[in-house]
Design an enzyme around this catalytic site. Structure first.
Site, PDB file in Angstrom:
ATOM      1  N   GLU A  53      15.812 123.417  28.170  1.00  0.00           N
ATOM      2  CA  GLU A  53      16.536 124.121  27.111  1.00  0.00           C
ATOM      3  C   GLU A  53      17.948 124.319  27.614  1.00  0.00           C
ATOM      4  O   GLU A  53      18.171 124.996  28.617  1.00  0.00           O
ATOM      5  CB  GLU A  53      15.920 125.503  26.897  1.00  0.00           C
ATOM      6  CG  GLU A  53      15.016 125.631  25.715  1.00  0.00           C
ATOM      7  CD  GLU A  53      14.538 127.060  25.558  1.00  0.00           C
ATOM      8  OE1 GLU A  53      15.329 128.000  25.777  1.00  0.00           O
ATOM      9  OE2 GLU A  53      13.354 127.238  25.251  1.00  0.00           O
ATOM     10  N   ASP A  64      20.339 138.081  23.320  1.00  0.00           N
ATOM     11  CA  ASP A  64      20.200 137.878  24.758  1.00  0.00           C
ATOM     12  C   ASP A  64      20.465 139.129  25.569  1.00  0.00           C
ATOM     13  O   ASP A  64      21.309 139.953  25.218  1.00  0.00           O
ATOM     14  CB  ASP A  64      21.143 136.764  25.216  1.00  0.00           C
ATOM     15  CG  ASP A  64      20.605 135.396  24.824  1.00  0.00           C
ATOM     16  OD1 ASP A  64      19.490 135.070  25.266  1.00  0.00           O
ATOM     17  OD2 ASP A  64      21.276 134.686  24.051  1.00  0.00           O
TER      18      ASP A  64
END
Lengths: 278, 403
Positions: A53, A64
């Site tokens: 990824e 995040d």
């Protein structure tokens, strides 16, 4: 282009044949600088990552936690752009044409690039999948569906809050694999137990035959092994980019051997995942 | 201008105003946003809800706010008749409480016990902390570390009101980062938490819901102008950061074609510099904080911070409905510099005995530009959406005065 025959689907078929779960490793493209990030990228598959990824850094990564936030900031500060991220994959494909690469990030940089131009360049460069955190099924028309048309696996996220009623909508256009966000929270935060996760995965498997990768909060080889025992793949991101943060000098530059340290950790994660009973 | 039957029908069922708006959020939040949409649809026209809201707006907030004819200012400018819609007289000193009151009553009905909010200048944080104190709810306010430094009095006010103020150091430590952090909190505390957004931005249904709660400003103004002058106003002027006070004033007049509507963005040091936060005049469409709208961004789609002397206008985006009204041409968006706003701030204080907040000082600066050339029977309503007490320290500093 057929989203049911891609590097991603072939890799999961191979894992199934091997009878084991996969390791998905997240790194931010351009972190801490372009050259070092390419060195890391080039070594991930040999270190044991089954899928990669690759984070597209964004100024405002809302989903995040601190580790990936600062990772994005480092990359942006050193001039990373979406064009460079795509270029790094194009270069990578000259040496490895099998390991699936999934771009992960937020929609705005792609929107700024232009959806058509992006899909054209991404497929030509050898990008296999997309995880776009802020494009839920409700906003799938402008990128997700065209991506599928272009043969790119658009990876749909499911979360603990995705209830039975909603799950069919999320799964409707899913291909490649399903990404189960194991906690309500941000990347790098505390994790759920494998027993809890197993129950949630059963819920999804009742409605889909696709492989399921589990991410968020997997920080150690032991935890990765634990998750790998119930999921088709374990995703590790924050713990990997933390190694980058720990190997910078006072000016924020990569210390010698940074890439080896990251890849060493990936090796430990891979050993954990490969040793997991499934 | 496009030929629509109405400018007041949006958002559509997916939360879009034309190409703007929408629901660009993580899957984890999506079910929460759908729940909120359902709850808002259920209660917004429920008489028990609207009666309770009216009660608190009247007895606690102090509505209706007056529509005041600014006679000395009008004489000074020598043209159009200038009226102030005086939302600075609301409890807590700004229009923000119109929406926090509506949202807190909704949160109560949804059984949410913990309230989170983002704040830039601190006005929305104070308005949120106030209603949380009123209803005994836990309140957590995210505020950029940079803003905490420049808005110390409001930080203390929030704490007095019982709120926890969390400094945000991620990103650039300003309003956009505070909003990111509030979203991160929400995605973590999905069960018990209500995210009380302060402006007409964010994922659907926030832009529509906050607008609806702020429309009390325009609805009152329309009635009051009819009482004072027996007709509609000719021009409306309001300042825009995210754009909630402006949307509240504008929306009830959007379908009155004779009413000229002007939104004023902050030009900071000037649009030819990179020190401004005029998203419409200096930005382009993008996706941030759950919606598509005009944003300040670079070629790669990275968001950058705006600058304005007014912390309340210091946001790199704008409510999506404003973006749509801009593209459709119904509302005209202009900009005013720090310097012009500072001049207007002082003018209003001396001529009218009203110290305005720096946000409406931007609107006033534009009024001062256009009023002299308009006929004396031309009626302008300017939204005086906040009082300037919070700004006196910053203004003193800009004027070189040591307090």
């Amino acid at each position: 282009m057929n989203v049911n025959d891609t590097r991603i689907t072939r890799r999961f078929d191979a894992l199934k044949a091997e009878g084991r779960s996969g390791l998905v490793v997240f790194v931010t493209s351009g972190d801490p600088d372009y050259d070092t990030s390419v060195e890391i990228l080039n070594g991930l598959a040999d270190a044991g990552a089954d899928l990669i990824e690759l984070g597209m850094p964004f100024s405002d990564p809302m989903a995040d936690g601190p580790a990936i936030q600062v990772s994005s900031q480092r990359a942006l500060k050193n001039g990373q752009t979406l064009t460079k991220t795509i270029q790094s994959v194009r270069d990578y494909r000259t040496r490895d044409n099998d390991t699936p690469i999934i771009l992960m990030g937020y929609y705005n940089p792609i929107y700024a690039y232009g959806v058509d131009a992006f899909l054209g360049d991404a497929t030509e460069a050898g990008i296999d999948g997309l995880i776009i955190v802020d494009l839920p099924p409700e906003e799938e028309r402008e990128l997700c569906l065209p991506a599928i048309e272009a043969g790119v696996n658009f990876i749909y996220l499911t979360a603990p809050t995705t209830n039975e009623e909603r799950l069919p909508r999320v799964l409707a256009h899913a291909s490649g694999f399903i990404y189960y966000v194991s906690i309500t929270g941000i990347t790098g935060a505390g994790s759920a137990t494998s027993a809890d996760i197993a129950a949630q995965l059963d819920r999804i498997r009742a409605q889909s035959d696709l492989p399921i990768a589990v991410g968020f909060g997997i920080t150690t080889p032991e935890k990765a092994a634990d998750i790998a025992s119930v999921a088709d793949a374990a995703v590790v991101g924050s713990a990997v980019v933390k190694i980058i943060a720990d190997n910078l000098d006072d000016d924020g530059k990569a210390k010698p051997g940074l890439a080896d340290k990251v890849l060493g950790f990936v090796g430990e994660l891979a050993a954990g995942v490969r040793g997991a009973a499934k | 201008m496009s030929n629509l039957n109405t400018y007041r029908a949006g958002a559509d069922e997916d939360g879009h105003f034309g190409i703007f708006g929408g629901r660009y959020v993580a899957e984890t939040l999506m079910p929460l946003i759908l729940d909120l949409e359902k709850a808002y649809a259920k209660y917004k026209d429920d008489p028990e809800f609207t009666d309770e809201l009216s009660y608190y707006l009247k007895h606690y907030v102090g509505r209706p706010s007056p529509l005041y004819f600014a006679q000395r200012l009008t004489e000074h400018l020598g043209g159009a008749k200038v009226y102030f819609k005086r939302d600075e007289l609301n409890h807590t000193g700004a229009h923000k409480i119109n929406s926090t009151m509506g949202q807190i009553l909704l949160a109560n009905r949804m059984g949410k016990k913990r309230i989170i909010a983002e704040t830039g200048a601190g006005q929305h944080g104070v308005a949120t902390a106030t209603v949380c104190a009123l209803f005994g709810l836990e309140c957590v306010v995210y505020m950029g570390a940079t803003d905490i430094e420049r808005q110390a009095p409001n930080v203390f006010r929030m704490k007095l009101l019982g709120a926890k103020v969390v400094p945000v150091t991620s990103g650039t430590g300003t309003l956009k980062d505070a909003m990111n952090e509030a979203l991160r909190d929400w995605v973590t505390n999905v069960e018990n938490t209500y995210y009380l957004i302060g402006t007409v931005a964010g994922p659907h249904p926030y832009p529509t819901m906050v607008r609806d709660f702020q429309c009390v400003i325009g609805d009152e103004a329309k009635e009051q102008m009819d009482e004072a002058e027996s007709r509609l106003p000719d021009t409306l002027v309001a300042a825009i950061g995210g754009g909630s006070n402006a949307m509240g004033l504008f929306h009830p007049f959007l379908d009155d074609p004779t009413v000229d509507i002007i939104g004023v963005e902050a030009a900071g040091h000037g649009l030819d510099t990179d020190m401004h936060c005029a998203s419409l005049t200096g930005g382009r469409p993008g996706v941030l904080h759950g919606n598509r709208t005009f944003l300040l961004q670079d070629d790669d789609g990275q968001i950058y911070d705006g600058h304005s002397i007014s912390a309340g206008l210091d946001y790199p985006g704008i409510g999506p409905e404003h973006s749509w009204l801009h593209e459709s041409g119904r509302v005209n968006y202009v900009s005013v510099t720090d310097k012009e706003a500072l001049d207007a701030f002082q003018l209003c204080s001396r001529l009218e005995g009203i110290i305005p907040a720096l946000e409406p000082a931007h609107a006033l600066a534009h009024v001062a530009k256009i009023a002299p050339d308009l006929p004396k029977d031309h009626l302008i309503i300017m939204n005086l959406c906040g009082r300037g007490d919070k700004d006196v320290f910053a203004v003193a500093e800009h004027l070189g005065v040591t307090l």
